[in-house]
Design a protein around this motif. Structure first.
Motif, PDB file in Angstrom:
ATOM      1  N   LEU A  13      11.845   6.634   7.412  1.00  0.00           N
ATOM      2  CA  LEU A  13      11.363   5.467   7.648  1.00  0.00           C
ATOM      3  C   LEU A  13       9.962   6.398   7.767  1.00  0.00           C
ATOM      4  O   LEU A  13       8.763   4.919   7.452  1.00  0.00           O
ATOM      5  N   VAL A  14      10.083   7.353   8.597  1.00  0.00           N
ATOM      6  CA  VAL A  14       8.244   7.911   8.747  1.00  0.00           C
ATOM      7  C   VAL A  14       8.256   8.128   7.703  1.00  0.00           C
ATOM      8  O   VAL A  14       6.718   7.846   7.087  1.00  0.00           O
ATOM      9  N   ALA A  15       8.998   8.781   6.769  1.00  0.00           N
ATOM     10  CA  ALA A  15       8.661   9.350   5.104  1.00  0.00           C
ATOM     11  C   ALA A  15       8.546   8.166   4.660  1.00  0.00           C
ATOM     12  O   ALA A  15       7.452   8.229   3.711  1.00  0.00           O
ATOM     13  N   ALA A  16       8.678   7.317   4.650  1.00  0.00           N
ATOM     14  CA  ALA A  16       8.275   5.945   3.438  1.00  0.00           C
ATOM     15  C   ALA A  16       7.235   5.230   4.184  1.00  0.00           C
ATOM     16  O   ALA A  16       6.407   5.384   2.721  1.00  0.00           O
ATOM     17  N   ALA A  17       7.205   4.918   4.959  1.00  0.00           N
ATOM     18  CA  ALA A  17       5.802   4.654   5.424  1.00  0.00           C
ATOM     19  C   ALA A  17       4.698   4.952   5.125  1.00  0.00           C
ATOM     20  O   ALA A  17       3.555   5.104   4.529  1.00  0.00           O
ATOM     21  N   ILE A  18       4.529   6.614   5.364  1.00  0.00           N
ATOM     22  CA  ILE A  18       3.710   7.681   5.051  1.00  0.00           C
ATOM     23  C   ILE A  18       2.972   7.497   3.245  1.00  0.00           C
ATOM     24  O   ILE A  18       2.200   7.001   3.137  1.00  0.00           O
ATOM     25  N   LEU A  19       4.714   7.471   2.531  1.00  0.00           N
ATOM     26  CA  LEU A  19       4.508   7.143   1.000  1.00  0.00           C
ATOM     27  C   LEU A  19       3.325   5.713   0.711  1.00  0.00           C
ATOM     28  O   LEU A  19       2.656   6.122   0.012  1.00  0.00           O
ATOM     29  N   ILE A  20       4.181   5.109   1.223  1.00  0.00           N
ATOM     30  CA  ILE A  20       3.127   3.490   1.470  1.00  0.00           C
ATOM     31  C   ILE A  20       2.087   4.038   1.545  1.00  0.00           C
ATOM     32  O   ILE A  20       1.160   3.058   0.942  1.00  0.00           O
ATOM     33  N   ALA A  21       1.859   4.821   3.328  1.00  0.00           N
ATOM     34  CA  ALA A  21       0.405   4.578   3.092  1.00  0.00           C
ATOM     35  C   ALA A  21      -0.150   4.958   1.992  1.00  0.00           C
ATOM     36  O   ALA A  21      -1.405   4.983   1.294  1.00  0.00           O
ATOM     37  N   VAL A  22       0.583   6.449   1.668  1.00  0.00           N
ATOM     38  CA  VAL A  22      -0.976   6.956   0.647  1.00  0.00           C
ATOM     39  C   VAL A  22      -0.721   6.050  -0.320  1.00  0.00           C
ATOM     40  O   VAL A  22      -2.066   6.299  -1.556  1.00  0.00           O
ATOM     41  N   ALA A  23       0.040   5.819  -0.884  1.00  0.00           N
ATOM     42  CA  ALA A  23      -0.067   4.840  -1.413  1.00  0.00           C
ATOM     43  C   ALA A  23      -1.265   3.694  -1.861  1.00  0.00           C
ATOM     44  O   ALA A  23      -1.788   4.174  -3.247  1.00  0.00           O
ATOM     45  N   ALA A  24      -1.119   3.450  -1.061  1.00  0.00           N
ATOM     46  CA  ALA A  24      -2.020   2.200  -0.829  1.00  0.00           C
ATOM     47  C   ALA A  24      -3.644   2.424  -0.678  1.00  0.00           C
ATOM     48  O   ALA A  24      -4.604   2.233  -1.181  1.00  0.00           O
ATOM     49  N   LEU A  25      -3.651   3.956   0.284  1.00  0.00           N
ATOM     50  CA  LEU A  25      -4.640   4.377   0.475  1.00  0.00           C
ATOM     51  C   LEU A  25      -5.583   4.652  -1.584  1.00  0.00           C
ATOM     52  O   LEU A  25      -6.396   4.986  -0.843  1.00  0.00           O
ATOM     53  N   TYR A  26      -4.875   5.097  -1.646  1.00  0.00           N
ATOM     54  CA  TYR A  26      -4.743   6.073  -3.189  1.00  0.00           C
ATOM     55  C   TYR A  26      -5.195   4.553  -4.360  1.00  0.00           C
ATOM     56  O   TYR A  26      -6.629   4.599  -4.735  1.00  0.00           O
ATOM     57  N   GLU A  27      -4.904   3.519  -4.225  1.00  0.00           N
ATOM     58  CA  GLU A  27      -5.510   2.411  -5.021  1.00  0.00           C
ATOM     59  C   GLU A  27      -6.294   1.980  -4.187  1.00  0.00           C
ATOM     60  O   GLU A  27      -7.673   1.593  -5.042  1.00  0.00           O
ATOM     61  N   ALA A  28      -6.470   2.278  -3.097  1.00  0.00           N
ATOM     62  CA  ALA A  28      -7.913   1.704  -2.196  1.00  0.00           C
ATOM     63  C   ALA A  28      -8.960   2.511  -2.589  1.00  0.00           C
ATOM     64  O   ALA A  28      -9.915   2.084  -2.961  1.00  0.00           O
ATOM     65  N   ILE A  29      -8.898   3.363  -3.031  1.00  0.00           N
ATOM     66  CA  ILE A  29     -10.017   4.670  -3.161  1.00  0.00           C
ATOM     67  C   ILE A  29      -9.991   5.151  -4.591  1.00  0.00           C
ATOM     68  O   ILE A  29     -11.100   4.714  -4.502  1.00  0.00           O
ATOM     69  N   VAL A  30      -9.056   4.926  -5.626  1.00  0.00           N
ATOM     70  CA  VAL A  30      -9.286   5.058  -6.936  1.00  0.00           C
ATOM     71  C   VAL A  30      -9.680   3.663  -7.452  1.00  0.00           C
ATOM     72  O   VAL A  30     -10.648   3.960  -8.131  1.00  0.00           O
ATOM     73  N   GLY A  31      -8.996   2.638  -7.095  1.00  0.00           N
ATOM     74  CA  GLY A  31      -9.941   1.164  -8.045  1.00  0.00           C
ATOM     75  C   GLY A  31      -9.292   1.020  -9.606  1.00  0.00           C
ATOM     76  O   GLY A  31      -8.623   2.067 -10.192  1.00  0.00           O
ATOM     77  N   PRO A  32     -10.139   0.223  -9.917  1.00  0.00           N
ATOM     78  CA  PRO A  32      -9.794   0.281 -11.420  1.00  0.00           C
ATOM     79  C   PRO A  32      -9.671   0.689 -12.369  1.00  0.00           C
ATOM     80  O   PRO A  32      -9.083   1.057 -13.329  1.00  0.00           O
ATOM     81  N   THR A  33     -10.921   1.365 -12.221  1.00  0.00           N
ATOM     82  CA  THR A  33     -11.622   2.228 -13.134  1.00  0.00           C
ATOM     83  C   THR A  33     -11.241   4.274 -13.374  1.00  0.00           C
ATOM     84  O   THR A  33     -10.847   4.107 -14.553  1.00  0.00           O
ATOM     85  N   LEU A  34     -10.833   4.725 -12.821  1.00  0.00           N
ATOM     86  CA  LEU A  34     -10.276   5.776 -12.904  1.00  0.00           C
ATOM     87  C   LEU A  34      -8.239   5.868 -12.405  1.00  0.00           C
ATOM     88  O   LEU A  34      -7.811   6.297 -12.971  1.00  0.00           O
ATOM     89  N   HIS A  35      -8.458   4.505 -12.027  1.00  0.00           N
ATOM     90  CA  HIS A  35      -6.720   4.518 -11.745  1.00  0.00           C
ATOM     91  C   HIS A  35      -5.445   4.262 -12.898  1.00  0.00           C
ATOM     92  O   HIS A  35      -4.571   5.450 -13.615  1.00  0.00           O
ATOM     93  N   TRP A  36      -5.820   4.089 -14.213  1.00  0.00           N
ATOM     94  CA  TRP A  36      -5.446   4.579 -15.528  1.00  0.00           C
ATOM     95  C   TRP A  36      -5.280   5.761 -15.738  1.00  0.00           C
ATOM     96  O   TRP A  36      -4.551   6.695 -16.388  1.00  0.00           O
ATOM     97  N   LEU A  37      -6.390   6.413 -15.280  1.00  0.00           N
ATOM     98  CA  LEU A  37      -6.224   8.665 -15.667  1.00  0.00           C
ATOM     99  C   LEU A  37      -5.883   8.805 -14.478  1.00  0.00           C
ATOM    100  O   LEU A  37      -4.665  10.034 -15.217  1.00  0.00           O
ATOM    101  N   THR A  38      -6.287   9.062 -13.255  1.00  0.00           N
ATOM    102  CA  THR A  38      -5.246   9.786 -11.998  1.00  0.00           C
ATOM    103  C   THR A  38      -3.857   8.874 -11.800  1.00  0.00           C
ATOM    104  O   THR A  38      -3.501   9.899 -11.208  1.00  0.00           O
ATOM    105  N   GLY A  39      -3.322   8.040 -12.241  1.00  0.00           N
ATOM    106  CA  GLY A  39      -2.180   7.604 -11.788  1.00  0.00           C
ATOM    107  C   GLY A  39      -1.708   8.555 -12.261  1.00  0.00           C
ATOM    108  O   GLY A  39       0.168   8.166 -12.115  1.00  0.00           O
ATOM    109  N   TRP A  40      -1.690   9.079 -13.697  1.00  0.00           N
ATOM    110  CA  TRP A  40       0.029   9.525 -14.137  1.00  0.00           C
ATOM    111  C   TRP A  40       0.145  10.530 -13.300  1.00  0.00           C
ATOM    112  O   TRP A  40       0.418  11.583 -13.354  1.00  0.00           O
ATOM    113  N   LEU A  41      -0.758  11.629 -12.749  1.00  0.00           N
ATOM    114  CA  LEU A  41      -0.394  12.184 -11.773  1.00  0.00           C
ATOM    115  C   LEU A  41       0.123  12.025 -10.522  1.00  0.00           C
ATOM    116  O   LEU A  41       0.938  12.258  -9.507  1.00  0.00           O
ATOM    117  N   ALA A  42      -1.119  10.700 -10.090  1.00  0.00           N
ATOM    118  CA  ALA A  42      -0.359  10.278  -8.384  1.00  0.00           C
ATOM    119  C   ALA A  42       1.118  10.021  -8.510  1.00  0.00           C
ATOM    120  O   ALA A  42       1.422  10.093  -6.972  1.00  0.00           O
TER     121      ALA A  42
END
Length: 136
Positions: free
Chosen positions: A24-53
């Motif tokens: 459960l801790v690992a799942a929460a970490i992964l969800i937090a990382v995904a949310a943080l990634y989406e908040a930081i990257v935004g829609p402009t670079l999302h299509w490019l960096t999403g292929w790696l993240a």
């Protein structure tokens, strides 16, 4: 895991079993990382960096889910159904088929987040909550 939590093994290996709390801790970490990634990257670079993240996040998620499923005595391949259902309803469910995917996610939440693992050793390894005693 032998009583100790090896976080690298939890995130990067699908072999063995994992107890409920570390999963459960690992799942929460992964969800937090995904949310943080989406908040930081935004829609402009999302299509490019999403292929790696996203492949990295899904690989780690599959490993965590597989270990927890193994602890419940289930095949790790059920992780594919859970991850597919997650993709299908993200960011919000709508329609009848998404209702079915939500049911899969509810089953997964109860199966993996509420129910305890199998006591003793199963075909996937020893119980992660009861470390194997060292031979004296």
């Amino acid at each position: 895991m032998n009583g100790q939590i090896d976080w690298a093994e939890l995130f990067f290996s699908a072999e063995g079993r994992a107890a409920r709390t570390p999963s459960l801790v690992a799942a929460a970490i992964l969800i937090a990382v995904a949310a943080l990634y989406e908040a930081i990257v935004g829609p402009t670079l999302h299509w490019l960096t999403g292929w790696l993240a996203y492949p990295a996040l899904f690989y780690c998620g599959a490993c965590v889910l597989s270990k927890r499923l193994h602890d419940r005595g289930r095949s790790g391949w059920w992780a594919a159904a859970i991850l597919f259902a997650t993709l299908a309803v993200w960011p919000h469910p709508n329609g009848f088929f998404n209702f079915l995917f939500v049911l899969v996610l509810i089953w997964a939440a109860v199966e993996l987040g509420v129910l305890a693992g199998e006591p003793g050793t199963n075909r996937y390894g020893p119980n992660p909550l009861r470390p194997v005693a060292a031979a004296a």
